[in-house]
Design a protein around this motif. Structure first.
Motif, PDB file in Angstrom:
ATOM      1  N   ALA A  43       0.830  -1.204   0.000  1.00 31.27           N
ATOM      2  CA  ALA A  43       0.000   0.000   0.000  1.00 31.27           C
ATOM      3  C   ALA A  43       0.865   1.255   0.000  1.00 31.27           C
ATOM      4  N   MET A  44       1.935   1.255   0.784  1.00 26.94           N
ATOM      5  CA  MET A  44       2.826   2.413   0.792  1.00 26.94           C
ATOM      6  C   MET A  44       3.580   2.525  -0.532  1.00 26.94           C
ATOM      7  N   LYS A  45       3.957   1.399  -1.079  1.00 22.87           N
ATOM      8  CA  LYS A  45       4.657   1.395  -2.359  1.00 22.87           C
ATOM      9  C   LYS A  45       3.791   2.045  -3.444  1.00 22.87           C
ATOM     10  N   ARG A  46       2.492   1.822  -3.353  1.00 23.08           N
ATOM     11  CA  ARG A  46       1.581   2.323  -4.380  1.00 23.08           C
ATOM     12  C   ARG A  46       1.115   3.751  -4.136  1.00 23.08           C
ATOM     13  N   SER A  47       1.147   4.205  -2.894  1.00 25.24           N
ATOM     14  CA  SER A  47       0.483   5.478  -2.618  1.00 25.24           C
ATOM     15  C   SER A  47       1.313   6.514  -1.865  1.00 25.24           C
ATOM     16  N   ALA A  48       2.306   6.122  -1.103  1.00 25.13           N
ATOM     17  CA  ALA A  48       3.042   7.084  -0.280  1.00 25.13           C
ATOM     18  C   ALA A  48       3.981   7.914  -1.158  1.00 25.13           C
ATOM     19  N   PRO A  49       3.878   9.239  -1.126  1.00 23.45           N
ATOM     20  CA  PRO A  49       4.754  10.081  -1.949  1.00 23.45           C
ATOM     21  C   PRO A  49       6.233   9.810  -1.687  1.00 23.45           C
ATOM     22  N   GLY A  50       7.002   9.690  -2.758  1.00 22.92           N
ATOM     23  CA  GLY A  50       8.440   9.495  -2.651  1.00 22.92           C
ATOM     24  C   GLY A  50       8.878   8.102  -2.267  1.00 22.92           C
ATOM     25  N   PHE A  51       7.932   7.244  -1.878  1.00 22.15           N
ATOM     26  CA  PHE A  51       8.295   5.928  -1.347  1.00 22.15           C
ATOM     27  C   PHE A  51       8.958   5.047  -2.401  1.00 22.15           C
ATOM     28  N   SER A  52       8.483   5.138  -3.625  1.00 28.21           N
ATOM     29  CA  SER A  52       9.034   4.270  -4.670  1.00 28.21           C
ATOM     30  C   SER A  52      10.511   4.531  -4.926  1.00 28.21           C
ATOM     31  N   LEU A  53      10.974   5.743  -4.583  1.00 31.08           N
ATOM     32  CA  LEU A  53      12.382   6.075  -4.813  1.00 31.08           C
ATOM     33  C   LEU A  53      13.276   5.807  -3.604  1.00 31.08           C
ATOM     34  N   VAL A  54      12.758   6.001  -2.400  1.00 34.85           N
ATOM     35  CA  VAL A  54      13.636   5.850  -1.229  1.00 34.85           C
ATOM     36  C   VAL A  54      13.195   4.744  -0.285  1.00 34.85           C
ATOM     37  N   ASP A  55      11.982   4.294  -0.335  1.00 36.70           N
ATOM     38  CA  ASP A  55      11.345   3.360   0.606  1.00 36.70           C
ATOM     39  C   ASP A  55      11.896   3.521   2.009  1.00 36.70           C
ATOM     40  N   PHE A  56      12.594   2.493   2.560  1.00 38.98           N
ATOM     41  CA  PHE A  56      13.144   2.600   3.913  1.00 38.98           C
ATOM     42  C   PHE A  56      14.631   2.927   3.896  1.00 38.98           C
ATOM     43  N   GLY A  57      15.106   3.363   2.732  1.00 34.74           N
ATOM     44  CA  GLY A  57      16.520   3.689   2.597  1.00 34.74           C
ATOM     45  C   GLY A  57      17.264   2.753   1.676  1.00 34.74           C
ATOM     46  N   ASN A  58      16.570   1.721   1.176  1.00 38.02           N
ATOM     47  CA  ASN A  58      17.232   0.724   0.325  1.00 38.02           C
ATOM     48  C   ASN A  58      17.736   1.300  -0.984  1.00 38.02           C
TER      49      ASN A  58
END
Length: 206
Positions: free
Chosen positions: A110-125
Protein backbone atom coordinates in the motif's frame (compact mmCIF):
# COMPACT_ATOMS: atom_id res chain seq x y z
CA UNK A 1 0.09 17.36 11.30
CA UNK A 2 2.19 14.27 11.98
CA UNK A 3 5.74 14.97 13.05
CA UNK A 4 8.81 12.86 12.43
CA UNK A 5 11.09 10.98 14.82
CA UNK A 6 14.62 12.13 15.41
CA UNK A 7 16.57 10.87 12.41
CA UNK A 8 20.32 10.39 12.47
CA UNK A 9 20.62 12.56 9.35
CA UNK A 10 19.18 15.62 11.12
CA UNK A 11 21.60 18.42 11.90
CA UNK A 12 19.32 19.51 14.71
CA UNK A 13 16.33 17.74 16.19
CA UNK A 14 13.15 19.80 16.53
CA UNK A 15 12.27 20.73 20.09
CA UNK A 16 9.17 22.89 19.78
CA UNK A 17 5.93 21.84 18.07
CA UNK A 18 6.27 24.61 15.50
CA UNK A 19 9.74 23.40 14.54
CA UNK A 20 8.55 19.80 14.29
CA UNK A 21 5.67 20.84 12.03
CA UNK A 22 8.06 22.78 9.82
CA UNK A 23 10.28 19.71 9.52
CA UNK A 24 7.24 17.63 8.57
CA UNK A 25 6.35 20.13 5.82
CA UNK A 26 9.90 19.97 4.49
CA UNK A 27 9.79 16.18 4.29
CA UNK A 28 6.33 16.25 2.70
CA UNK A 29 7.67 18.63 0.05
CA UNK A 30 10.73 16.44 -0.48
CA UNK A 31 8.52 13.37 -1.00
CA UNK A 32 6.25 15.15 -3.49
CA UNK A 33 9.17 16.53 -5.49
CA UNK A 34 10.87 13.13 -5.63
CA UNK A 35 7.81 11.80 -7.46
CA UNK A 36 7.62 14.84 -9.73
CA UNK A 37 11.23 15.48 -10.73
CA UNK A 38 13.28 12.55 -9.40
CA UNK A 39 16.30 12.57 -7.13
CA UNK A 40 18.80 14.04 -9.56
CA UNK A 41 16.74 17.22 -10.11
CA UNK A 42 15.72 17.55 -6.48
CA UNK A 43 17.17 20.61 -4.74
CA UNK A 44 17.01 22.07 -1.27
CA UNK A 45 15.81 25.37 -2.75
CA UNK A 46 12.91 23.68 -4.54
CA UNK A 47 11.97 21.86 -1.34
CA UNK A 48 11.99 25.11 0.62
CA UNK A 49 9.78 26.78 -1.99
CA UNK A 50 7.30 23.89 -2.04
CA UNK A 51 7.22 23.71 1.76
CA UNK A 52 6.73 27.46 2.06
CA UNK A 53 9.71 27.92 4.37
CA UNK A 54 12.93 29.95 4.10
CA UNK A 55 15.89 28.06 2.66
CA UNK A 56 17.61 28.57 6.01
CA UNK A 57 14.95 26.40 7.63
CA UNK A 58 15.92 23.51 5.37
CA UNK A 59 19.61 23.93 6.19
CA UNK A 60 18.75 24.11 9.87
CA UNK A 61 17.83 20.43 9.62
CA UNK A 62 19.74 19.12 6.59
CA UNK A 63 23.09 19.80 4.97
CA UNK A 64 22.03 18.41 1.58
CA UNK A 65 19.30 16.51 -0.25
CA UNK A 66 20.82 13.14 0.62
CA UNK A 67 20.21 13.84 4.30
CA UNK A 68 16.62 14.81 3.48
CA UNK A 69 16.12 11.52 1.66
CA UNK A 70 17.60 9.64 4.63
CA UNK A 71 15.18 11.36 7.00
CA UNK A 72 12.26 10.63 4.66
CA UNK A 73 13.24 6.95 4.65
CA UNK A 74 13.28 6.94 8.45
CA UNK A 75 9.84 8.55 8.54
CA UNK A 76 8.60 5.93 6.08
CA UNK A 77 9.73 3.18 8.44
CA UNK A 78 8.00 4.83 11.39
CA UNK A 79 4.76 5.21 9.46
CA UNK A 80 4.99 1.66 8.15
CA UNK A 81 5.41 0.36 11.70
CA UNK A 82 2.36 2.36 12.78
CA UNK A 83 0.28 0.93 9.95
CA UNK A 84 1.29 -2.66 10.69
CA UNK A 85 0.66 -2.15 14.41
CA UNK A 86 -2.82 -0.78 13.72
CA UNK A 87 -3.60 -3.64 11.35
CA UNK A 88 -2.47 -6.23 13.90
CA UNK A 89 -4.58 -4.56 16.56
CA UNK A 90 -7.64 -4.82 14.33
CA UNK A 91 -6.92 -8.50 13.62
CA UNK A 92 -6.64 -9.39 17.31
CA UNK A 93 -4.16 -11.64 19.10
CA UNK A 94 -5.64 -14.91 17.80
CA UNK A 95 -5.21 -14.11 14.10
CA UNK A 96 -2.04 -16.19 13.72
CA UNK A 97 1.22 -15.58 11.94
CA UNK A 98 -0.19 -15.84 8.42
CA UNK A 99 -2.51 -12.92 9.11
CA UNK A 100 0.47 -11.04 10.53
CA UNK A 101 2.45 -11.79 7.37
CA UNK A 102 -0.42 -10.50 5.24
CA UNK A 103 -0.47 -7.29 7.29
CA UNK A 104 3.27 -6.79 6.87
CA UNK A 105 3.19 -7.41 3.12
CA UNK A 106 -0.09 -5.62 2.36
CA UNK A 107 0.90 -2.45 4.20
CA UNK A 108 4.25 -2.39 2.41
CA UNK A 109 2.48 -2.74 -0.93
CA UNK A 110 0.00 0.00 0.00
CA UNK A 111 2.83 2.41 0.79
CA UNK A 112 4.66 1.40 -2.36
CA UNK A 113 1.58 2.32 -4.38
CA UNK A 114 0.48 5.48 -2.62
CA UNK A 115 3.04 7.08 -0.28
CA UNK A 116 4.75 10.08 -1.95
CA UNK A 117 8.44 9.50 -2.65
CA UNK A 118 8.29 5.93 -1.35
CA UNK A 119 9.03 4.27 -4.67
CA UNK A 120 12.38 6.07 -4.81
CA UNK A 121 13.64 5.85 -1.23
CA UNK A 122 11.35 3.36 0.61
CA UNK A 123 13.14 2.60 3.91
CA UNK A 124 16.52 3.69 2.60
CA UNK A 125 17.23 0.72 0.33
CA UNK A 126 17.50 2.96 -2.74
CA UNK A 127 19.75 5.66 -1.23
CA UNK A 128 21.67 6.83 -3.13
CA UNK A 129 18.83 6.46 -5.60
CA UNK A 130 19.52 3.66 -8.05
CA UNK A 131 21.71 1.68 -5.65
CA UNK A 132 20.60 -1.32 -3.60
CA UNK A 133 21.67 -1.04 0.02
CA UNK A 134 21.18 -3.92 2.46
CA UNK A 135 21.49 -2.20 5.85
CA UNK A 136 17.92 -0.81 5.89
CA UNK A 137 16.58 -4.34 5.52
CA UNK A 138 18.33 -5.24 8.77
CA UNK A 139 16.56 -2.33 10.46
CA UNK A 140 13.20 -3.37 9.01
CA UNK A 141 13.73 -7.00 10.05
CA UNK A 142 14.71 -5.99 13.59
CA UNK A 143 11.71 -3.68 13.86
CA UNK A 144 9.34 -6.42 12.65
CA UNK A 145 10.90 -9.01 14.96
CA UNK A 146 10.35 -6.77 17.97
CA UNK A 147 6.84 -5.91 16.82
CA UNK A 148 5.64 -9.38 15.85
CA UNK A 149 7.31 -11.53 18.51
CA UNK A 150 4.86 -10.34 21.15
CA UNK A 151 1.91 -10.73 18.79
CA UNK A 152 3.00 -14.29 18.00
CA UNK A 153 3.92 -15.16 21.57
CA UNK A 154 7.52 -16.04 20.66
CA UNK A 155 10.88 -15.03 22.00
CA UNK A 156 12.71 -12.63 19.64
CA UNK A 157 15.70 -14.97 19.57
CA UNK A 158 18.40 -15.26 16.92
CA UNK A 159 16.47 -17.90 14.95
CA UNK A 160 13.44 -15.61 14.66
CA UNK A 161 15.58 -12.59 13.76
CA UNK A 162 17.43 -14.57 11.09
CA UNK A 163 14.17 -15.89 9.62
CA UNK A 164 12.63 -12.42 9.49
CA UNK A 165 15.76 -10.98 7.89
CA UNK A 166 15.65 -13.64 5.16
CA UNK A 167 11.93 -12.98 4.71
CA UNK A 168 12.45 -9.20 4.44
CA UNK A 169 15.29 -9.60 1.94
CA UNK A 170 13.18 -12.01 -0.11
CA UNK A 171 10.10 -9.78 -0.03
CA UNK A 172 12.17 -6.72 -0.95
CA UNK A 173 13.61 -8.43 -4.03
CA UNK A 174 10.33 -9.92 -5.24
CA UNK A 175 8.25 -6.79 -4.64
CA UNK A 176 10.76 -4.73 -6.62
CA UNK A 177 10.50 -7.32 -9.40
CA UNK A 178 6.69 -7.05 -9.32
CA UNK A 179 6.87 -3.27 -9.68
CA UNK A 180 9.37 -3.50 -12.52
CA UNK A 181 6.96 -5.76 -14.39
CA UNK A 182 3.87 -3.60 -13.75
CA UNK A 183 3.50 -0.03 -12.46
CA UNK A 184 1.12 -1.06 -9.65
CA UNK A 185 2.92 -4.33 -8.95
CA UNK A 186 2.28 -7.54 -10.86
CA UNK A 187 -0.32 -9.43 -8.80
CA UNK A 188 0.83 -12.88 -9.86
CA UNK A 189 4.41 -12.18 -8.78
CA UNK A 190 3.12 -10.73 -5.49
CA UNK A 191 1.07 -13.86 -4.85
CA UNK A 192 4.10 -16.02 -5.65
CA UNK A 193 6.06 -13.97 -3.11
CA UNK A 194 3.31 -14.43 -0.51
CA UNK A 195 3.25 -18.20 -1.07
CA UNK A 196 7.04 -18.42 -0.88
CA UNK A 197 7.14 -16.45 2.39
CA UNK A 198 4.39 -18.57 3.93
CA UNK A 199 6.22 -21.78 3.01
CA UNK A 200 9.53 -20.50 4.37
CA UNK A 201 8.22 -19.05 7.63
CA UNK A 202 5.94 -22.02 8.20
CA UNK A 203 8.99 -24.18 8.94
CA UNK A 204 9.67 -22.07 12.03
CA UNK A 205 6.29 -20.73 13.03
CA UNK A 206 3.93 -23.70 12.56
Amino acid sequence: MRTVPHATSLRRAPVQRRSAERLARILDACADLLDEVGYEDLSTRAVALRAGVPIGSVYRFFGNKRQMADALAQRNLERYTERVTERLGQAGGDAGWRAALDAVLDEYLAMKRSAPGFSLVDFGNQIPVGARHTEPNHRVADRLTDLLSGHLGREPDEDLRRAFLVAVETADTLVHLAFRVAPEGDEKIIEEARALLRAYLGRLLD
